[in-house]
Design a protein around this motif. Structure first.
Motif, PDB file in Angstrom:
ATOM      1  N   ALA A  78       0.833  -1.208   0.000  1.00  0.00           N
ATOM      2  CA  ALA A  78       0.000   0.000   0.000  1.00  0.00           C
ATOM      3  C   ALA A  78       0.869   1.261   0.000  1.00  0.00           C
ATOM      4  O   ALA A  78       0.661   2.189  -0.795  1.00  0.00           O
ATOM      5  CB  ALA A  78      -0.944   0.006   1.198  1.00  0.00           C
ATOM      6  N   MET A  79       1.874   1.282   0.881  1.00  0.00           N
ATOM      7  CA  MET A  79       2.769   2.442   0.939  1.00  0.00           C
ATOM      8  C   MET A  79       3.482   2.631  -0.406  1.00  0.00           C
ATOM      9  O   MET A  79       3.650   3.752  -0.902  1.00  0.00           O
ATOM     10  CB  MET A  79       3.784   2.234   2.073  1.00  0.00           C
ATOM     11  CG  MET A  79       4.852   3.306   2.188  1.00  0.00           C
ATOM     12  SD  MET A  79       6.388   2.892   1.314  1.00  0.00           S
ATOM     13  CE  MET A  79       7.473   4.176   1.917  1.00  0.00           C
ATOM     14  N   THR A  80       3.857   1.517  -1.028  1.00  0.00           N
ATOM     15  CA  THR A  80       4.530   1.563  -2.327  1.00  0.00           C
ATOM     16  C   THR A  80       3.613   2.152  -3.397  1.00  0.00           C
ATOM     17  O   THR A  80       4.026   2.997  -4.198  1.00  0.00           O
ATOM     18  CB  THR A  80       4.980   0.146  -2.732  1.00  0.00           C
ATOM     19  OG1 THR A  80       5.886  -0.328  -1.748  1.00  0.00           O
ATOM     20  CG2 THR A  80       5.646   0.134  -4.090  1.00  0.00           C
ATOM     21  N   ALA A  81       2.364   1.713  -3.399  1.00  0.00           N
ATOM     22  CA  ALA A  81       1.395   2.240  -4.372  1.00  0.00           C
ATOM     23  C   ALA A  81       1.223   3.745  -4.185  1.00  0.00           C
ATOM     24  O   ALA A  81       1.125   4.502  -5.158  1.00  0.00           O
ATOM     25  CB  ALA A  81       0.060   1.512  -4.220  1.00  0.00           C
ATOM     26  N   ALA A  82       1.209   4.195  -2.911  1.00  0.00           N
ATOM     27  CA  ALA A  82       1.054   5.628  -2.630  1.00  0.00           C
ATOM     28  C   ALA A  82       2.267   6.417  -3.122  1.00  0.00           C
ATOM     29  O   ALA A  82       2.126   7.469  -3.754  1.00  0.00           O
ATOM     30  CB  ALA A  82       0.866   5.849  -1.130  1.00  0.00           C
ATOM     31  N   GLU A  83       3.463   5.916  -2.840  1.00  0.00           N
ATOM     32  CA  GLU A  83       4.683   6.633  -3.252  1.00  0.00           C
ATOM     33  C   GLU A  83       4.837   6.654  -4.776  1.00  0.00           C
ATOM     34  O   GLU A  83       5.371   7.602  -5.340  1.00  0.00           O
ATOM     35  CB  GLU A  83       5.915   6.003  -2.594  1.00  0.00           C
ATOM     36  CG  GLU A  83       6.069   6.350  -1.118  1.00  0.00           C
ATOM     37  CD  GLU A  83       6.366   7.833  -0.863  1.00  0.00           C
ATOM     38  OE1 GLU A  83       7.091   8.448  -1.661  1.00  0.00           O
ATOM     39  OE2 GLU A  83       5.862   8.364   0.143  1.00  0.00           O
ATOM     40  N   HIS A  84       4.335   5.598  -5.434  1.00  0.00           N
ATOM     41  CA  HIS A  84       4.436   5.558  -6.894  1.00  0.00           C
ATOM     42  C   HIS A  84       3.414   6.489  -7.543  1.00  0.00           C
ATOM     43  O   HIS A  84       3.674   7.104  -8.579  1.00  0.00           O
ATOM     44  CB  HIS A  84       4.223   4.119  -7.393  1.00  0.00           C
ATOM     45  CG  HIS A  84       4.439   3.956  -8.864  1.00  0.00           C
ATOM     46  ND1 HIS A  84       3.467   3.469  -9.713  1.00  0.00           N
ATOM     47  CD2 HIS A  84       5.514   4.240  -9.650  1.00  0.00           C
ATOM     48  CE1 HIS A  84       3.945   3.457 -10.960  1.00  0.00           C
ATOM     49  NE2 HIS A  84       5.177   3.916 -10.940  1.00  0.00           N
ATOM     50  N   TRP A  85       2.243   6.611  -6.903  1.00  0.00           N
ATOM     51  CA  TRP A  85       1.166   7.442  -7.447  1.00  0.00           C
ATOM     52  C   TRP A  85       1.404   8.924  -7.160  1.00  0.00           C
ATOM     53  O   TRP A  85       1.279   9.769  -8.041  1.00  0.00           O
ATOM     54  CB  TRP A  85      -0.158   6.972  -6.835  1.00  0.00           C
ATOM     55  CG  TRP A  85      -1.397   7.649  -7.362  1.00  0.00           C
ATOM     56  CD1 TRP A  85      -1.553   8.291  -8.553  1.00  0.00           C
ATOM     57  CD2 TRP A  85      -2.659   7.733  -6.693  1.00  0.00           C
ATOM     58  NE1 TRP A  85      -2.843   8.770  -8.661  1.00  0.00           N
ATOM     59  CE2 TRP A  85      -3.540   8.440  -7.552  1.00  0.00           C
ATOM     60  CE3 TRP A  85      -3.143   7.270  -5.464  1.00  0.00           C
ATOM     61  CZ2 TRP A  85      -4.865   8.709  -7.202  1.00  0.00           C
ATOM     62  CZ3 TRP A  85      -4.455   7.517  -5.127  1.00  0.00           C
ATOM     63  CH2 TRP A  85      -5.312   8.237  -5.987  1.00  0.00           C
ATOM     64  N   GLN A  86       1.792   9.218  -5.902  1.00  0.00           N
ATOM     65  CA  GLN A  86       1.824  10.614  -5.459  1.00  0.00           C
ATOM     66  C   GLN A  86       3.158  11.062  -4.877  1.00  0.00           C
ATOM     67  O   GLN A  86       3.294  12.209  -4.483  1.00  0.00           O
ATOM     68  CB  GLN A  86       0.759  10.812  -4.348  1.00  0.00           C
ATOM     69  CG  GLN A  86      -0.662  10.535  -4.768  1.00  0.00           C
ATOM     70  CD  GLN A  86      -1.219  11.626  -5.665  1.00  0.00           C
ATOM     71  OE1 GLN A  86      -0.789  12.765  -5.613  1.00  0.00           O
ATOM     72  NE2 GLN A  86      -2.167  11.275  -6.517  1.00  0.00           N
ATOM     73  N   GLY A  87       4.129  10.145  -4.746  1.00  0.00           N
ATOM     74  CA  GLY A  87       5.301  10.462  -3.942  1.00  0.00           C
ATOM     75  C   GLY A  87       6.639  10.372  -4.653  1.00  0.00           C
ATOM     76  O   GLY A  87       6.761  10.681  -5.851  1.00  0.00           O
ATOM     77  N   ALA A  88       7.648   9.937  -3.901  1.00  0.00           N
ATOM     78  CA  ALA A  88       9.037   9.976  -4.373  1.00  0.00           C
ATOM     79  C   ALA A  88       9.323   9.002  -5.513  1.00  0.00           C
ATOM     80  O   ALA A  88      10.289   9.179  -6.251  1.00  0.00           O
ATOM     81  CB  ALA A  88       9.980   9.695  -3.201  1.00  0.00           C
ATOM     82  N   ALA A  89       8.486   7.962  -5.669  1.00  0.00           N
ATOM     83  CA  ALA A  89       8.712   6.987  -6.755  1.00  0.00           C
ATOM     84  C   ALA A  89       7.919   7.340  -8.017  1.00  0.00           C
ATOM     85  O   ALA A  89       7.939   6.584  -8.992  1.00  0.00           O
ATOM     86  CB  ALA A  89       8.338   5.579  -6.284  1.00  0.00           C
ATOM     87  N   ARG A  90       7.230   8.467  -7.988  1.00  0.00           N
ATOM     88  CA  ARG A  90       6.432   8.906  -9.142  1.00  0.00           C
ATOM     89  C   ARG A  90       7.338   9.060 -10.365  1.00  0.00           C
ATOM     90  O   ARG A  90       8.405   9.663 -10.280  1.00  0.00           O
ATOM     91  CB  ARG A  90       5.777  10.239  -8.803  1.00  0.00           C
ATOM     92  CG  ARG A  90       4.660  10.631  -9.730  1.00  0.00           C
ATOM     93  CD  ARG A  90       3.989  11.871  -9.154  1.00  0.00           C
ATOM     94  NE  ARG A  90       2.872  12.289  -9.967  1.00  0.00           N
ATOM     95  CZ  ARG A  90       1.938  13.149  -9.551  1.00  0.00           C
ATOM     96  NH1 ARG A  90       2.020  13.663  -8.345  1.00  0.00           N
ATOM     97  NH2 ARG A  90       0.957  13.496 -10.336  1.00  0.00           N
TER      98      ARG A  90
END
Length: 320
Positions: A117-129
Motif C-alpha cells: 500500500a505504501m509503495t502504491a502511494a509513493e508511486h502514485w503521489q510520492g518519491a517513486a512517481r
C-alpha cells in the motif's frame, strides 16, 4: 466515472483508519478508531465496522466504486485473509468477506499488505512517481516494503511481494522472530537500533527516552555508540536494497517510516554503504530518497491498489 471515489482502509496494530479518496489522491472524508490489538478477533472487527459505518454515513459514500484495504501482514490476498503479527486475535481472519458483509452493497474489494500500500502511494503521489521500477520501504517498529515493476505495483500472488524486512543480510546473525536469521528487520528496525545502542553502552538523557529517535538525536550530537548503531542499520538496509536491485533492476529505493525521520543520520551512511554493496554496472545509478506521502500513505496506497485492482481478493462465491 470522473467524480467517482474509492473507499480505503488502513489497518495496523495502533489504529484502523478509513477514508474516501478522489482520483487525485486527495482524502475527502476520514474516520479512525484505535486498534484493540490485544482483544479477540471479533472486537477488532467491530472497530473496522465502526470505521466503515462512519464512512457510509457521509453523503460522499454513494460515489465510492471500489474499496481498498492495506493491512499489517502477513496477508493472503488470494484468500482474502489477514494474520497481522501485531493483532494476535486475527489469524487467517476472513477480512475481505467480513468487510463485504459490513458495507451492505457490492463493491469490488482489493486487499494488499501495508508495504505494498505504501509503495502504491509513493508511486502514485510520492518519491517513486515517474519511476517504472522501484522499491519502497517502511522502516519503523518493523521493516516492510513493496515493489513497482514495469510501471505497476507488484503485489505478488498473496500480496506480500517486496517484504524486504525478512531478507537475511547476516548469515550467522541473531534469530529473528520470523524464524530466520540476520534479517534486515532484526538489525534496522527502530526497536533494534535502540536495543543495540543500549547493549553497547549508550545511555539515554535525563528524560529516560530510549527510542530510536532519541538514539538519532544522540548520533546527531556526535555520540559514537549511537552513530554506530545507525551505521549498522544503514548497512543492513543497503545490503537488502542492493540485493533487490541486483535481482529485479530497480532504479530508486524510497525509505519511509519513523526511522527515516532520522534524516542524514540514516541517509548519509545508507548512501555510503550502498556504494559498497551496489557495485554491478546496472545497479550503480540507484537513487535513494525519503518517502513523502507520510502518515496517509496507507490510505492513499490502499485507494491506489483498489483503482489498479492489484491482487483483487474475490469474496467466496455465494457469500458476498
Amino acid at each position: 466515472m470522473h467524480n467517482s471515489l474509492v473507499a480505503a482502509l488502513d489497518i495496523g496494530g495502533t489504529k484502523i483508519a478509513g477514508a474516501l479518496v478522489d482520483g487525485n489522491g486527495a482524502i475527502l472524508h476520514r474516520a479512525q478508531r484505535p486498534t484493540p490489538a490485544h482483544d479477540d478477533g471479533e472486537t477488532v472487527m467491530r472497530a473496522v465496522e465502526n470505521v466503515l459505518a462512519e464512512l457510509a454515513a457521509s453523503p460522499l459514500w454513494v460515489r465510492a466504486t471500489a474499496l481498498g484495504i492495506g493491512s499489517a501482514g502477513p496477508v493472503d490476498a488470494s484468500a482474502g485473509t489477514v494474520s497481522p503479527v501485531n493483532v494476535p486475535g486475527w489469524r487467517g481472519f476472513p477480512l475481505v468477506e467480513r468487510v463485504s458483509h459490513a458495507i451492505g452493497r457490492h463493491l469490488p474489494i482489493t486487499l494488499v499488505g501495508d508495504g505494498v500500500a505504501m509503495t502504491a502511494a509513493e508511486h502514485w503521489q510520492g518519491a517513486a512517481r515517474g519511476y517504472d521500477n522501484a522499491l519502497c520501504m517502511v522502516v519503523s517498529t518493523g521493516v516492510g516494503g513493496g515493489l513497482v515493476l514495469g510501471g505497476k505495483p507488484h503485489a505478488g500472488p498473496t500480496g506480500n511481494a517486496g517484504h524486504i524486512g525478512h531478507i537475511s543480510v547476516d548469515l550467522d546473525g541473531d534469530l529473528c522472530p520470523c524464524g530466520g536469521r540476520g534479517c534486515v528487520e532484526r538489525i534496522a528496525s527502530g526497536p533494534n537500533i535502540a536495543r543495540r545502542a543500549l547493549e553497547n553502552g549508550w545511555r539515554p538523557g535525563p528524560g529516560g527516552d530510549t527510542s530510536a529517535a532519541a538514539v538519532a538525536e544522540a548520533a546527531r550530537a556526535g555520540d559514537p555508540v549511537a552513530t554506530a548503531s545507525y551505521e549498522r542499520a544503514a548497512q543492513a538496509l543497503a545490503a537488502g536494497i542492493a540485493a533487490t536491485a541486483t535481482l529485479v533492476e530497480i532504479e530508486i529505493a524510497v525509505v519511509g517510516g519513523g526511522v527515516a525521520g532520522a534524516g542524514d543520520v540514516l541517509f548519509g551512511p545508507l548512501r555510503r554503504a550502498l556504494r559498497d554493496y551496489a557495485t554491478l554496472s546496472f545497479v550503480q545509478r540507484l537513487t535513494v530518497a525519503p518517502a513523502v506521502t507520510g502518515t496517509d500513505a496507507g490510505l492513499v496506497g490502499a485507494a491506489a491498489a483498489a483503482t489498479l485492482g492489484q491482487g483483487e481478493a474475490a469474496v467466496p462465491a455465494g457469500r458476498g
